[in-house]
Design a protein around this motif. Structure first.
Motif, PDB file in Angstrom:
ATOM      1  N   PRO A 162       0.810  -1.230   0.000  1.00  0.00           N
ATOM      2  CA  PRO A 162       0.000   0.000   0.000  1.00  0.00           C
ATOM      3  C   PRO A 162       0.844   1.281   0.000  1.00  0.00           C
ATOM      4  N   PHE A 163       2.156   1.143   0.245  1.00  0.00           N
ATOM      5  CA  PHE A 163       3.037   2.317   0.309  1.00  0.00           C
ATOM      6  C   PHE A 163       3.971   2.405  -0.902  1.00  0.00           C
ATOM      7  N   SER A 164       3.859   1.485  -1.836  1.00  0.00           N
ATOM      8  CA  SER A 164       4.836   1.413  -2.942  1.00  0.00           C
ATOM      9  C   SER A 164       4.879   2.696  -3.763  1.00  0.00           C
ATOM     10  N   ASP A 165       3.733   3.361  -3.955  1.00  0.00           N
ATOM     11  CA  ASP A 165       3.750   4.618  -4.721  1.00  0.00           C
ATOM     12  C   ASP A 165       4.615   5.662  -4.016  1.00  0.00           C
ATOM     13  N   GLY A 166       4.537   5.716  -2.690  1.00  0.00           N
ATOM     14  CA  GLY A 166       5.341   6.661  -1.923  1.00  0.00           C
ATOM     15  C   GLY A 166       6.821   6.315  -1.968  1.00  0.00           C
ATOM     16  N   VAL A 167       7.112   5.035  -1.874  1.00  0.00           N
ATOM     17  CA  VAL A 167       8.495   4.545  -1.927  1.00  0.00           C
ATOM     18  C   VAL A 167       9.132   4.918  -3.267  1.00  0.00           C
ATOM     19  N   GLU A 168       8.372   4.745  -4.347  1.00  0.00           N
ATOM     20  CA  GLU A 168       8.906   5.070  -5.674  1.00  0.00           C
ATOM     21  C   GLU A 168       9.107   6.567  -5.832  1.00  0.00           C
ATOM     22  N   ALA A 169       8.112   7.337  -5.366  1.00  0.00           N
ATOM     23  CA  ALA A 169       8.239   8.798  -5.461  1.00  0.00           C
ATOM     24  C   ALA A 169       9.441   9.292  -4.661  1.00  0.00           C
ATOM     25  N   ALA A 170       9.806   8.574  -3.599  1.00  0.00           N
ATOM     26  CA  ALA A 170      10.950   8.974  -2.769  1.00  0.00           C
ATOM     27  C   ALA A 170      12.281   8.563  -3.391  1.00  0.00           C
ATOM     28  N   GLU A 216      -4.409  -1.388   8.972  1.00  0.00           N
ATOM     29  CA  GLU A 216      -5.460  -2.330   8.564  1.00  0.00           C
ATOM     30  C   GLU A 216      -6.263  -1.663   7.460  1.00  0.00           C
ATOM     31  N   GLY A 217      -6.163  -2.205   6.261  1.00  0.00           N
ATOM     32  CA  GLY A 217      -6.861  -1.607   5.121  1.00  0.00           C
ATOM     33  C   GLY A 217      -5.881  -0.846   4.261  1.00  0.00           C
ATOM     34  N   GLY A 218      -5.506  -1.442   3.130  1.00  0.00           N
ATOM     35  CA  GLY A 218      -4.497  -0.856   2.260  1.00  0.00           C
ATOM     36  C   GLY A 218      -4.886   0.494   1.689  1.00  0.00           C
ATOM     37  N   ASP A 219      -6.177   0.792   1.649  1.00  0.00           N
ATOM     38  CA  ASP A 219      -6.639   2.067   1.080  1.00  0.00           C
ATOM     39  C   ASP A 219      -6.080   3.272   1.831  1.00  0.00           C
ATOM     40  N   LEU A 220      -5.747   3.091   3.109  1.00  0.00           N
ATOM     41  CA  LEU A 220      -5.206   4.219   3.881  1.00  0.00           C
ATOM     42  C   LEU A 220      -3.682   4.334   3.773  1.00  0.00           C
ATOM     43  N   GLY A 221      -3.081   3.485   2.947  1.00  0.00           N
ATOM     44  CA  GLY A 221      -1.616   3.453   2.859  1.00  0.00           C
ATOM     45  C   GLY A 221      -0.992   4.780   2.490  1.00  0.00           C
ATOM     46  N   MET A 222      -1.382   5.327   1.344  1.00  0.00           N
ATOM     47  CA  MET A 222      -0.774   6.583   0.909  1.00  0.00           C
ATOM     48  C   MET A 222      -1.194   7.775   1.767  1.00  0.00           C
TER      49      MET A 222
END
Ligand code: THG
Length: 367
Positions: free
Chosen positions: A14-22, A206-212
């Protein structure tokens, strides 16, 4: 090494978009999921981890959830650590062993309620073993992998950052305890734990939607603290003696060989599947054990296979993790060393990836 091909089997988080942007520079694979290993450089990440605060995508620490009246009984079958005094709100680092006493995993057990547990696993397919036991013993318990993704906040400024996002009460959470804290109206488990010695927290999303949203909230709240995306750091975890399952130990090793005897209460852990085997081997004591090893010379190359450890030309162990430590001015390493050569001060030779080096067994890990 060439690139790894992405596919759905190699799970994003759920955090992969943030990891890539970083600007993540390298990943490893852990529980069939992406785990970042480098952002700027391993050494630059190390320095920043020790001085500021980092947000780590450790969603690959998957949860095996046990739910039902037999959850506690099943949990005790898995580990030689005595769980009878463990209360809801506590986390325990627990060796998990098979019927021979071999290590299957070294997770953090999270006791949510008497009938609800999470096992926050290291890199092995523990779910299959746990399901097999639940079925084979006809236990009244549901076993599955829920949509829970840990995000770690680590470093000396972690508490300050967490207080800004979750409120001042997070400061009261003690080491290896957790509390429930709301984020965008949803209660989340927040524990004081994490795979570094710099202090910090783990948020069990809990709940991948809140990841970003969670990732972005931490990054924005910590801008003046120089918060950065980070990841478990090879140098820091070796300095701290934090073991890596599959690297430093496998199912061929007992918890005692891994130096995890302090997390075993084999006499009183009634029901543990490996108990009889461990009682037998514990009587003799281990013939090899994990040791901190300093390796002489310039920075060693990446340790991607076990390096033989020799004494007068004879093999007496192996190195499983090694890195140059800027703070200690030596190569720090984790070895599995035979009893005859495990005393502090013992001089050894290590066949590293770029030749023989002198090495010395240390009294303790560096931090
Ligand atoms: N946090 C969570 N899950 C995890 C890890 C984690 N799963 C995978 C992996 N890491 C499991 N391995 C470890 C290894 C060490 C520790 C935690 C998990 C650890 N050890 C401390 C130490 O050795 O100093 C404290 C142990 C104790 O005193 O109880 O934290 O990191 N959620």
């Amino acid at each position: 090494m060439a690139l790894i091909s992405p596919s759905r089997r190699l799970r994003r988080t759920p955090f992969s978009d943030g990891v890539e942007a970083a600007g993540v520079k390298a990943y490893t694979v852990y529980n069939h999921m992406l785990l970042p290993t480098v952002f700027r450089s391993v050494e630059e990440d190390y320095r920043h981890l020790k001085e500021a605060v980092q947000v780590w995508d450790v969603a690959c620490e998957r949860q095996v959830e046990l739910r039902g009246p037999d959850a506690g009984r099943l949990m005790q079958m898995l580990t030689p650590r005595d769980l009878r005094r463990m209360l809801p709100g506590q986390c325990f680092y627990v060796p998990i062993v098979d019927e021979t006493g071999g290590m299957l995993n070294d997770p953090v057990a999270v006791k949510l309620a008497e009938d609800r547990w999470w096992i926050s696993i290291a890199d092995s397919d523990l779910l299959f073993w746990v399901k097999g036991i639940a079925q084979g013993w006809r236990l009244d318990v549901l076993v599955d992998e829920p949509d829970v993704s840990p995000l770690a906040v680590q470093g000396p400024m972690a508490e300050e950052l967490m207080a800004r996002v979750f409120g001042e009460a997070v400061r009261e959470v003690r080491f290896f305890r957790f509390g429930w804290f709301e984020f965008q109206g949803r209660p989340l488990v927040v524990a004081r734990s994490g795979y570094s010695k710099q202090g910090g927290f783990e948020i069990y999303l809990e709940g991948g939607d809140l990841g970003m949203p969670l990732w972005n909230a931490l990054m924005e709240a910590g801008r003046d603290l120089d918060v950065r995306a980070g990841c478990p750091n090879l140098i820091e975890r070796i300095e701290g003696g934090l073991l890596s399952y599959g690297n430093d130990m496998t199912d061929d090793n007992t918890p005692h060989e891994c130096g995890l005897g302090k997390f075993c209460d084999t006499q009183t852990a009634i029901g543990c599947i490996g108990r009889d085997a461990l009682l037998r081997v514990a009587k003799e004591g281990p013939a090899q054990q994990i040791r901190p090893i300093a390796i002489d010379g310039p920075p060693v190359p990446v340790c991607d296979r076990w390096w033989p450890v020799l004494a007068r030309g004879r093999r007496v162990g192996r190195i499983s993790s090694a890195a140059w430590s800027p703070d200690f001015g030596t190569n720090v390493a984790i070895g599995m060393i035979r009893m005859t050569h495990w005393d502090a001060g013992t001089e050894l030779e290590v066949e590293t990836g770029d030749g023989m080096r002198r090495a010395v067994v240390q009294e303790r890990f560096w931090i």
